[in-house]
Design an enzyme around this catalytic site. Structure first.
Site, mmCIF file in Angstrom:
data_model
loop_
_atom_site.group_PDB
_atom_site.id
_atom_site.type_symbol
_atom_site.label_atom_id
_atom_site.label_comp_id
_atom_site.label_asym_id
_atom_site.label_seq_id
_atom_site.Cartn_x
_atom_site.Cartn_y
_atom_site.Cartn_z
ATOM 1 N N GLY A 517 -5.456 -4.514 5.309
ATOM 2 C CA GLY A 517 -5.420 -3.064 5.406
ATOM 3 C C GLY A 517 -6.727 -2.510 5.892
ATOM 4 N N GLY A 520 -10.371 4.490 4.802
ATOM 5 C CA GLY A 520 -11.418 5.377 5.261
ATOM 6 C C GLY A 520 -12.798 4.786 5.118
ATOM 7 N N PHE A 521 -12.933 3.858 4.224
ATOM 8 C CA PHE A 521 -14.278 3.385 3.938
ATOM 9 C C PHE A 521 -14.491 1.935 4.301
ATOM 10 C CE2 PHE A 521 -12.938 6.673 1.015
ATOM 11 C CZ PHE A 521 -13.821 7.665 1.385
ATOM 12 N N GLY A 522 -13.519 1.369 4.997
ATOM 13 C CA GLY A 522 -13.723 -0.005 5.429
ATOM 14 C C GLY A 522 -12.424 -0.764 5.499
ATOM 15 N N VAL A 524 -9.868 -4.062 4.493
ATOM 16 C CA VAL A 524 -9.502 -4.780 3.287
ATOM 17 C C VAL A 524 -8.942 -6.152 3.658
ATOM 18 C CG1 VAL A 524 -8.233 -4.655 1.138
ATOM 19 C CG2 VAL A 524 -8.850 -2.561 2.315
ATOM 20 N N LYS A 538 -12.663 -5.326 -0.295
ATOM 21 C CA LYS A 538 -12.897 -4.201 0.614
ATOM 22 C C LYS A 538 -14.319 -4.286 1.124
ATOM 23 C CE LYS A 538 -11.431 -0.069 1.365
ATOM 24 N NZ LYS A 538 -10.727 1.147 1.149
ATOM 25 N N ASP A 635 -8.263 11.092 -0.221
ATOM 26 C CA ASP A 635 -7.463 10.393 0.790
ATOM 27 C C ASP A 635 -6.214 9.787 0.159
ATOM 28 O OD1 ASP A 635 -6.756 9.544 3.281
ATOM 29 O OD2 ASP A 635 -8.095 7.815 3.322
#
Ligand SMILES: *[C@@H]1O[C@H](CO)[C@@H](O)[C@H](O)[C@H]1NC(C)=O
Ligand SMILES: *[C@@H]1O[C@H](CO)[C@@H](O)[C@H](O)[C@H]1NC(C)=O
Ligand SMILES: *[C@@H]1O[C@H](CO)[C@@H](O)[C@H](O)[C@H]1NC(C)=O
Ligand SMILES: *[C@@H]1O[C@H](CO)[C@@H](O)[C@H](O)[C@H]1NC(C)=O
Ligand SMILES: *[C@@H]1O[C@H](CO)[C@@H](O)[C@H](O)[C@H]1NC(C)=O
Ligand SMILES: *[C@@H]1O[C@H](CO)[C@@H](O)[C@H](O)[C@H]1NC(C)=O
Ligand SMILES: *[C@@H]1O[C@H](CO)[C@@H](O)[C@H](O)[C@H]1NC(C)=O
Ligand SMILES: *[C@@H]1O[C@H](CO)[C@@H](O)[C@H](O)[C@H]1NC(C)=O
Ligand SMILES: *[C@@H]1O[C@H](CO)[C@@H](O)[C@H](O)[C@H]1NC(C)=O
Length: 828
Positions: A517, A520-522, A524, A538, A635
């Site tokens: 996946g 928004g922050f990186g 996975v 993540k 989010d």
């Protein structure tokens, strides 16, 4: 002789009463020992001995609701003097007092009474939860010698008076428990303060920390949403004998109380049978702007402005340097000082009225009389209507500085503030001047913002960091929480730390094949640790502005957020530039893979989906209010809701928004993190976020879960509305069921579906203030009460061109965005 068995004996022989037999009264020949209880005649309340919290073995006499599975004392007798063993006995003695004695027959606690001669004293637990002592020979059963309602603990029950008896001087107020394990009076107390014009106040020791605002005939000035409703009705009584606040339950079988928590929050909670817990229905202080006097004198707090505190129009910061540093406590001053004789008034609308402890009022004066009266007295600084019903009446006027004002837009009140003639002149004369101002002011403001924007934002970020981070309780007062409030606040890093090599190996060098996946922050990745444990790793994409220490603290806090509807954080890795987080791995992946897929959506029948809706709501409520760390997700979307093997929802990516609080990427830009289709209008357009932006995303999610359609991809042959607009239209036409995913037809429960859609629509209303809080959402989902009418949703407007971005405002939005989180650069 031991009298209690005697009573029981009586009962068991009275065949007619054998089932209903309950004892709610004790006489001088009876007593209650540890283990016995008495129950009010309608079976609502029970009085007996209990130990508070999880760890305490102390014994207290208290009253609690008999029907709740979690014993929650609403009143405690011997708060300060616990019994250390189970030898306590509660009895009525001839002088008309109730005493609690310990093993040595020494009195540990007792009631008192001013009456000298009592013939036949009895103690009785009434159906209201009031424990009273009276004379059974007294023809007036309301003539109490003593009543527990006069000595409240931390809980206000329906029918209890919060306030002052002016004749006797008795003040009834709530005091928090010291901790969940200790009912002794803690730091916080909640009063109906009669000074000046009465208002409800929270105090920490002697200091005010929160103010509900003066009573305006309908509600507290500062709590616009809390009015008589289908659950409670309430009011203020003010006469020459008494001043008090009181509420009643509209439906007497609903269990609800108003309670002051040990950490200083006052809230209305409701017992919800479906979740077997107390749910927060309304918090007295809802957000940062409810912090008493945050913006100082003549400063006004607005959650939607940046920074929160602004000076009222025509006022300027008293100490501009402090103000720029986001220290607003010194407040604001008039540009031109008052000159008693030539002054006038300026009206400010939509506000929570300032502190009225230094005020004067008259219930019959009209507003113009009020104005004259104020003008005549040089120490009067402003006035307002006392009562807002029927177009307004009465006169409330302030003496001295006005503090604790906040902006409430449409639901606020009007206040007239005394200004010197020169300040009024510049705005008072309508016509050309106003027009010039209308053009010049925004320009000026824009210029100032451009100039100061960067530094202000930087300062604000510093200020907003929460100094205190503690995790308290789980949903609704279950006792198994781990609230060790006295723990050191600077603990060491507790989360397991993994090294980069381990994670590189586990994820096959972060290979594409392992990628599961992207958020928004990186990105996975699925990983398998040595030993075979599966984890989700993540890899955070960018370094935030935070230093390492802050990041560790942040992650530590997130690690402590534990709720069954949140994905569990297992560990982290910080090495060089790399920052990674390890989560539990959920093989069923995300909700998105199910609800929007023709085949897989059949696996989610209505009961499962309803459970998912409720689970997300509970997880989100935990983030918003139940954990002391207020977390706004920013989010929330179908792909961020993961499903465990039983299809229970778990919210992921929470707390990340907080870690990435360092919003600024450059000089005058600010990042808006979110996903089209889920972002609330005020967030997407203005970058303003609050818990209500999460509520909006939740509403979108609910409508998607019910319909199986993506808001963003929604197309209808008859119109150009998106899913929100379509749902709203169908709902208003009474054709809600047409929305429902055809795969649900066999399993759906119509009333639950209708309710879910209605709640979803309430959550996506355009105006953030109209949207319910998550706790209200949970309540709305779980009971049968009438729901308010939903106003039109945000972002439902027509699309001009098919398949171009659906939002009419975003002509500049790139049309190629897919469902991954986007980062919108929003020029400031
Ligand atoms: C306590 O008082 C009761 C009755 O008043 C008496 O029967 C009992 O012996 C007393 N116990 C002690 C330990 O004094
Ligand atoms: C009983 O209570 C008295 C008075 O509070 C106290 O002095 C005494 O220590 C207590 N005895 C026991 C056994 O708790
Ligand atoms: C009863 O005791 C309370 C304190 O516990 C005190 O404030 C009150 O004045 C007393 N009332 C009488 C009638 O003695
Ligand atoms: C009340 O405020 C004063 C002054 O700000 C402060 O020194 C004191 O510690 C506060 N008391 C409590 C109980 O917070
Ligand atoms: C709220 O309900 C109470 C009790 O029914 C009633 O006395 C009061 O007038 C109501 N308040 C308003 C503003 O309607
Ligand atoms: C009152 O609440 C109970 C339980 O929530 C519900 O069963 C009952 O129908 C309600 N009564 C009314 C009149 O709304
Ligand atoms: C106050 O206003 C009056 C009338 O406008 C003016 O004559 C007077 O000088 C003013 N006084 C001060 C101290 O500004
Ligand atoms: C309130 O105002 C009215 C009318 O001005 C006046 O008659 C009345 O005495 C005032 N009441 C008080 C308590 O001042
Ligand atoms: C102004 O009002 C205050 C508060 O009511 C009062 O104490 C003061 O005496 C008044 N001053 C004059 C000049 O009327």
């Amino acid at each position: 002789m031991d009298a209690f068995p005697f009573i029981l004996l009586l009962c068991s022989f009275s065949f007619l009463q054998i089932i209903k037999c309950r004892v709610n009264t004790i006489t001088t020949t009876q007593y209650i020992k540890d283990g016995d209880t008495i129950v009010s005649s309608d079976g609502t309340f029970e009085l007996g001995f209990f130990s508070p919290g999880d760890t305490s073995t102390n014994r207290y006499v208290g009253i609690w609701y008999k029907k709740t599975s979690v014993t929650t004392p609403v009143w405690v007798a011997n708060r300060l003097v616990p019994l250390t063993d189970k030898s306590g006995v509660l009895k009525v003695i001839e002088t008309g007092v109730v005493v609690l004695v310990n093993v040595t027959n020494a009195t540990v606690w007792s009631t008192n009474s001013s009456r000298v001669s009592v013939q036949n004293p009895v103690a009785q637990l009434l159906d209201t939860g009031n424990f009273v002592v009276r004379d059974a020979n007294d023809p007036n059963p309301e003539n109490f010698l003593w009543q527990s309602f006069d000595y409240p603990s931390d809980t206000l029950l329906a029918g209890m008076k919060l306030g002052t008896d002016l004749a006797t001087g008795l003040e009834r107020y709530l005091t928090s428990w010291r901790s969940n394990d200790d009912p002794a009076p803690g730091d916080y107390s909640y009063h109906c303060d009669p000074t000046g014009y009465p208002q409800n106040l929270m105090r920490k020791g002697p200091n005010v920390t929160f103010r509900a605002g003066p009573w305006n005939g309908i509600r507290w000035s500062g709590a616009p949403n809390m009015v008589n409703n289908s659950i409670i009705s309430f009011g203020m009584v003010m006469d020459s004998r008494e001043i008090y606040y009181e509420y009643e339950m509209v439906n007497k079988s609903v269990i609800s109380t108003f309670v002051v928590k040990p950490y200083g929050k006052a809230m209305r909670v409701i017992w919800i049978g479906k979740v077997q817990g107390w749910v927060n229905y309304h918090s007295a202080d809802a957000d940062d702007c409810d912090t008493y006097k945050l913006c100082g004198a003549y400063g006004t707090c607005n959650m939607l402005s940046d920074p929160f505190c602004q000076c009222l129009d025509k006022f300027e910061p008293k100490h501009p340097d402090d103000w720029k540093r986001s220290d607003w406590s010194s407040g604001c001053v008039r540009r031109h000082p008052l000159n008693c004789t030539g002054d006038g008034f300026l009206m400010y609308s939509g506000v929570k009225l300032p502190d009225t402890r230094n005020s004067w009022f008259n219930e019959t004066m009209k507003l113009d009389e009020c104005k004259e009266f104020c003008l005549r007295n040089c120490s009067c600084t402003g006035y307002a209507n006392l009562d807002i019903r029927n177009g307004g009446s009465g006169c409330l006027l302030w003496i001295g500085e006005m503090v604790d004002i906040r902006q409430l837009s449409a639901s606020g009140q009007d206040i007239y503030i005394r200004m010197s003639a020169s300040d009024i002149g510049s705005a008072g004369s309508k016509g050309k001047k106003t027009i010039i101002l209308a053009i010049a002011l925004p320009l000026l403001v824009a210029l100032i913002l451009l100039g100061l924007g960067v530094s202000l934002i930087l300062y604000k970020q510093k200020r907003r960091e929460d100094p205190v981070i503690e995790i308290t309780g789980k949903l609704g007062g279950h006792r198994n929480n781990n609230d060790n409030s006295n723990q050191s606040r600077h603990e060491d890093f507790e989360l397991p730390v993994f090294d980069l090599l381990t994670l590189t190996n586990a994820t096959d060098n972060f290979s594409f094949a392992n990628k599961i996946g992207e958020g928004g922050f990186g990105q996975v990745y699925k990983g398998v640790l040595e030993g075979g444990r599966e984890v989700a790793v993540k890899r955070l994409s960018e370094t935030s502005e935070q230093g390492l220490h802050e990041f560790k603290n942040e992650v530590n806090c997130i690690a402590k957020l534990q709720h069954r509807n949140l994905v569990k954080l297992l560990g982290c890795c910080i090495q060089g530039e790399e920052k990674m987080l390890l989560y539990e791995y959920l093989p069923n992946k995300s909700l998105e893979l199910y609800i929007f897929d023709e085949e897989r959506s059949k696996l989610l029948d209505w009961p499962k989906r309803f459970n998912i809706i409720n689970g997300i709501a509970r997880g989100l409520m935990y983030l918003h209010q139940d954990s002391r760390l207020r977390i706004i997700h920013r989010d929330l979307k179908a792909s961020n809701v993961l499903l465990d093997t039983e299809m229970n929802p778990k919210i992921s990516d929470f707390g990340m928004a907080r870690s990435f609080r360092g919003d600024e990427t450059g000089a005058n830009t600010r990042r808006v993190v979110g996903t089209y289709g889920y972002m609330s209008p005020e967030y997407a357009v203005e970058g303003i976020f609050s818990v209500k932006s999460d509520v909006f995303s939740f509403g979108v999610l609910v409508l998607e879960i019910v319909s199986g359609k993506k808001n963003r991809r929604f197309v209808h042959p008859d119109h150009h509305l998106n899913l929100l607009g379509h749902a709203w239209m169908r709902h208003n036409e009474g054709r809600t069921l047409e929305l429902v995913d055809p795969n649900l037809v066999d399993s759906c429960n119509i009333s639950e579906v209708l309710r879910s859609v209605h709640v979803g629509l309430l959550c996506v209303q355009q105006n953030p203030e109209d949207r319910p809080s998550m706790s209200t959402v949970i309540m709305m989902l779980s009971n049968e009460g009438i729901l308010p009418t939903a106003k039109h949703p945000g972002f439902f407007t027509e699309r001009k061109v098919e398949d171009v971005d659906q939002f009419s405002w975003s002509t500049q939005a790139p049309s190629s965005i897919n469902e991954v989180t986007i980062t919108l650069l929003n020029a400031r």
